[in-house]
Design a protein around this motif. Structure first.
Motif, PDB file in Angstrom:
ATOM      1  N   GLY A 100       0.849  -1.217   0.034  1.00 30.01           N
ATOM      2  CA  GLY A 100       0.038   0.025   0.050  1.00 30.01           C
ATOM      3  C   GLY A 100       0.861   1.397  -0.002  1.00 30.01           C
ATOM      4  N   ALA A 103       2.853   2.072  -3.201  1.00 28.83           N
ATOM      5  CA  ALA A 103       2.056   2.615  -4.178  1.00 28.83           C
ATOM      6  C   ALA A 103       1.852   4.336  -3.847  1.00 28.83           C
ATOM      7  N   PHE A 344      -6.033   2.621  -3.843  1.00 31.60           N
ATOM      8  CA  PHE A 344      -5.144   1.258  -3.386  1.00 31.60           C
ATOM      9  C   PHE A 344      -4.321   1.324  -2.198  1.00 31.60           C
ATOM     10  N   SER A 345      -3.669   2.670  -2.063  1.00 29.76           N
ATOM     11  CA  SER A 345      -2.863   2.725  -0.664  1.00 29.76           C
ATOM     12  C   SER A 345      -4.003   2.670   0.482  1.00 29.76           C
ATOM     13  N   THR A 390     -12.876  -0.851  -7.503  1.00 29.92           N
ATOM     14  CA  THR A 390     -11.443  -0.990  -8.201  1.00 29.92           C
ATOM     15  C   THR A 390     -10.355  -1.093  -7.100  1.00 29.92           C
ATOM     16  N   SER A 391     -10.608  -0.147  -6.233  1.00 29.57           N
ATOM     17  CA  SER A 391      -9.383  -0.100  -5.163  1.00 29.57           C
ATOM     18  C   SER A 391      -9.589  -1.333  -4.354  1.00 29.57           C
ATOM     19  N   LEU A 394      -8.668  -4.686  -6.483  1.00 33.70           N
ATOM     20  CA  LEU A 394      -7.164  -4.868  -6.590  1.00 33.70           C
ATOM     21  C   LEU A 394      -6.466  -5.219  -5.474  1.00 33.70           C
ATOM     22  N   GLY A 395      -6.913  -4.205  -4.181  1.00 39.36           N
ATOM     23  CA  GLY A 395      -6.149  -4.340  -2.776  1.00 39.36           C
ATOM     24  C   GLY A 395      -6.463  -5.639  -2.319  1.00 39.36           C
TER      25      GLY A 395
END
Length: 416
Positions: A100, A103, A344-345, A390-391, A394-395
């Motif tokens: 995380g 990114a 994402f982070s 999406t986050s 993906l995460g």
């Protein structure tokens, strides 16, 4: 588990240094980058999202401070989860933090490039990563000194933005409505995105092996840094909303610069751009510090290549881990999208703090002592899964890949 003799880092940081490093991580590019997507999610409910993010951040901070006094080692929640919950949970926390925040490092590097030289943003981002990795390589005192300078510049710029906006004829208190057109879901998504700007106090805990008198320093530094950051964030959010409104803020690519222009002081725009670049540099500096220390801790336990646990004989820093992190961030800085990296982070770091709160839950029995860890754990999970789809996908996928790698490693070890 403690660091082996001869591989310990040098304890050079006091309370003031630790607070500044935490502020350098929080009062950084997050306030320049996270307000707009949060406003898109929550509209005028942005301030409610900020309040929710602050509550979760406070619970996380208190849990982290308690744990850091007991385990004053590099690695933060990686160490706490390992010691309190078991090896897997420590590994999961460390993996979530490393991916995380790596990114996030790339996003901050690109923010520097975007503000300083938009046409060559990627090249400037890579140069910034190389330069700050070199600063970190030279030892913690150099890093702390540079962070002090950056924090001073950023606070001066943000104070100017607040004063200009709130004293202008364009400021309108009616724009500060707490209405949330997107409902509770929009507010929670905004809180998850804004958490990106609060997460920097983790840097204080991950540097536990480099502060003097950890029991006193960490316990004082974390709430101090968080409190100062919250005051700054509320002031900036109120000032910008009062001028741009939720719609204008959500549509803006550079909301603070747009706010001072709308307030009738366009000549301040260059200073805001410099302040944003300085803020991103401060965040990037502290992020590389934090990620490299977690890499160090995981390498000591052989969850990452053991060579990354080396400590420089002169500077007493994890030089190989720092170089490795810098190299990965430099590559990512050429490809990532800033706004996507924020979501994402945030997902990875919220999972990291969920493990921290679960670890703090085990420290002392009793309903009163467990209120903050319980609220923090629930808050982290709710905000993590309220982020853009999406986050979350993906995460979750990256965490699943890390879990699979852990399982393979355990299987191979058991077969020997």
């Amino acid at each position: 588990m403690t660091a082996r003799s001869g591989s310990e880092l040098r304890r050079t940081l006091g309370v003031g240094d630790a607070v500044v490093i935490g502020l350098g991580s929080m009062v950084g590019a997050g306030i320049f980058a996270a307000l707009a997507p949060a406003a898109q999610a929550a509209g005028p409910g942005l301030l409610l999202g900020l309040a929710a993010a602050a509550v979760v951040a406070y619970c996380n901070a208190m849990s982290s401070a308690r744990l850091a006094t007991l385990y004053p080692e590099s690695g933060g929640t990686y160490v706490y989860g390992r010691e309190r919950l078991g090896e897997f949970w420590g590994y999961l926390a460390g993996w979530a933090f490393v991916v995380g925040k790596t990114a996030s490092c790339a996003a901050m590097a690109l923010t520097v490039g975007t503000y300083l030289w938009p046409g060559q943003a990627h090249a400037v981002a890579v140069a910034a990563v190389v330069a700050l990795t070199a600063v970190n390589y030279g030892g913690m005192r150099k890093s702390a000194w540079l962070t002090r300078v950056i924090v001073a510049v950023v606070l001066a710029v943000l104070a100017s933005v607040v004063v200009v906006c709130l004293t202008s004829g364009q400021a309108d208190a009616a724009r500060l409505s707490f209405a949330a057109p997107g409902g509770t879901g929009g507010v929670l998504q905004a809180a998850g995105l804004l958490f990106f700007a609060f997460a920097g106090y983790a840097r204080i805990a991950t540097l536990g092996e480099e502060v003097r008198d950890p029991a006193r320093t960490v316990r004082r530094a974390i709430p101090l840094a968080l409190g100062i950051a919250l005051v700054v964030y509320v002031a900036v959010a109120v000032a910008v909303l009062s001028v741009l409104g939720a719609q204008g803020l959500g549509d803006s690519g550079a909301p603070l610069a747009d706010a001072v222009r709308s307030a009738g002081v366009p000549e301040l725009t260059p200073a805001v751009r410099v302040g944003a670049a300085a803020a991103a540099l401060g965040s990037l500096l502290a992020l590389i510090l934090g990620v490299s220390r977690t890499v160090l801790a995981m390498a000591r336990d052989r969850h990452l290549p053991g060579s990354l646990s080396a400590v420089h004989p002169r500077f007493r820093v994890p030089h190989r881990a720092e170089v490795a992190v810098g190299a990965v961030v430099a590559v990512l800085a050429a490809t990532v999208d800033v706004r996507g990296a924020i979501g994402f982070s945030s997902f990875g770091v919220l999972v990291y703090y969920a493990v921290a709160n679960a670890s703090a839950w085990t420290l002392r029995p009793g309903p009163v002592a467990r209120v903050l860890p319980a609220v923090g754990l629930a808050g982290c999970l709710v905000l993590a899964f309220s982020l853009p789809g999406t986050s979350v996908v993906l995460g979750a996928g990256v965490l699943a890949a890390g879990t699979a790698a852990y399982g393979v490693r355990r299987w191979r070890t058991a077969g020997r």
